[in-house]
Motif scaffolding. Structure first.
Motif, PDB file in Angstrom:
ATOM      1  N   ASP A  36      -6.511   2.441  -2.802  1.00 10.56           N
ATOM      2  CA  ASP A  36      -6.426   0.965  -2.710  1.00 10.56           C
ATOM      3  C   ASP A  36      -6.349   0.226  -4.119  1.00 10.56           C
ATOM      4  N   HIS A  39      -3.106   1.387  -6.110  1.00 12.64           N
ATOM      5  CA  HIS A  39      -1.859   0.738  -5.692  1.00 12.64           C
ATOM      6  C   HIS A  39      -1.648  -0.909  -6.116  1.00 12.64           C
ATOM      7  N   THR A  40      -2.735  -1.344  -6.212  1.00 15.79           N
ATOM      8  CA  THR A  40      -2.615  -2.762  -6.647  1.00 15.79           C
ATOM      9  C   THR A  40      -2.605  -2.813  -8.212  1.00 15.79           C
ATOM     10  N   SER A  42      -0.631  -0.474  -9.704  1.00 16.82           N
ATOM     11  CA  SER A  42       0.663  -0.275  -9.929  1.00 16.82           C
ATOM     12  C   SER A  42       1.359  -1.551  -9.577  1.00 16.82           C
ATOM     13  N   SER A  43       0.942  -2.404  -8.678  1.00 17.97           N
ATOM     14  CA  SER A  43       1.851  -3.480  -8.243  1.00 17.97           C
ATOM     15  C   SER A  43       1.881  -4.458  -9.344  1.00 17.97           C
ATOM     16  N   ILE A  44       0.561  -4.684 -10.155  1.00 17.12           N
ATOM     17  CA  ILE A  44       0.496  -5.554 -11.210  1.00 17.12           C
ATOM     18  C   ILE A  44       1.451  -5.238 -12.170  1.00 17.12           C
ATOM     19  N   PRO A 108      -8.098  -6.320  -2.047  1.00 18.76           N
ATOM     20  CA  PRO A 108      -6.931  -5.703  -3.215  1.00 18.76           C
ATOM     21  C   PRO A 108      -5.544  -5.366  -2.062  1.00 18.76           C
ATOM     22  N   TYR A 109      -6.034  -4.850  -1.049  1.00 24.12           N
ATOM     23  CA  TYR A 109      -4.631  -4.656  -0.140  1.00 24.12           C
ATOM     24  C   TYR A 109      -4.016  -6.055   0.109  1.00 24.12           C
ATOM     25  N   ARG A 112      -2.283  -7.319  -2.900  1.00 25.35           N
ATOM     26  CA  ARG A 112      -0.791  -6.494  -3.486  1.00 25.35           C
ATOM     27  C   ARG A 112       0.322  -7.056  -2.263  1.00 25.35           C
ATOM     28  N   ILE A 116       1.293 -10.181  -4.577  1.00 27.30           N
ATOM     29  CA  ILE A 116       1.867  -9.404  -6.286  1.00 27.30           C
ATOM     30  C   ILE A 116       3.270  -8.910  -5.695  1.00 27.30           C
ATOM     31  N   ASP A 117       3.202  -8.130  -4.610  1.00 27.79           N
ATOM     32  CA  ASP A 117       4.595  -7.383  -4.422  1.00 27.79           C
ATOM     33  C   ASP A 117       5.668  -8.371  -3.871  1.00 27.79           C
TER      34      ASP A 117
END
Length: 207
Positions: A36, A39-40, A42-44, A108-109, A112, A116-117
């Motif tokens: 979790d 992935h967050t 990575s998205s940032i 966080p999910y 994101r 963010i995404d």
């Protein structure tokens, strides 16, 4: 909306998006972080790359659409929710996939998926790519079709790709009408409503 953008930026943006996502995934994987959080992060990282590209392309806050009124905001939110509802229905109908929520909804999910995404994707596809295609001399409808095809190419199967293509056309139309801020709002609403609808479907399945 700023200076002219070379046509190559229309294709550099998606390529950089993919490369950033791959590199960010490798970095977070090497750190051994929980999925979790990884992935967050990575998205940032991808979002930061898209912000930098957006600024490098000479685009600024003017292209976000200043003075978005309440009707435009409500229109964008409605479009996003409708797109998600159509998506869930189409995926369930065509691919027989259970669309009820199966992922734990953590902060966080949610951050994101709903913030963010969508922002990173809008900066890339409706921001840099669509603008570069338009400024190359293409009419809007042609530029919108191309950016939608690029967006669809980032999805994993034919059902998702078809939906992503249609979604990108609508988001491109919102960007053209009200500015990038409108497509960002619609995209955030689309993803957030997907989480909510998934939870509702999961709760109904338990009844």
């Amino acid at each position: 909306m700023g200076n002219d953008i070379p046509l190559r930026y229309a294709f550099i943006a998606p390529a950089l998006f993919g490369i950033s996502l791959f590199v960010a995934g490798l970095v977070t994987l090497s750190l051994g972080l929980p999925d979790d959080i990884a992935h967050t992060i990575s998205s940032i990282i991808v979002l930061m790359a898209m912000v930098r590209l957006y600024r490098t392309a000479g685009l600024g806050v003017d292209s976000l659409g200043h003075g978005l009124g309440l009707p435009a905001v409500l229109s964008a939110i409605s479009a996003g929710v409708l797109l998600q509802a159509v998506s869930i229905g189409a995926i369930a109908l065509l691919s027989k996939v259970d669309t009820a929520a199966t992922t734990a909804v953590t902060l966080p999910y949610l951050l994101r998926l709903a913030v963010i995404d969508p922002l990173a994707e809008e900066l890339c596809f409706r921001g840099v790519s669509l603008t570069a295609l338009e400024r190359s001399g293409l009419p809007f409808w042609a530029a919108n079709l191309i950016q939608a095809a690029l967006f669809a190419a980032f999805h994993f199967n034919i059902v998702q790709a078809v939906y992503a293509f249609v979604c990108a056309l609508v988001l491109g139309g919102l960007r053209q009408r009200d500015g990038l801020g409108s497509s960002v709002i619609a995209h955030c609403a689309c993803n957030l409503s997907g989480v909510i609808l998934g939870i509702v479907l999961a709760s109904l399945a338990l009844v």
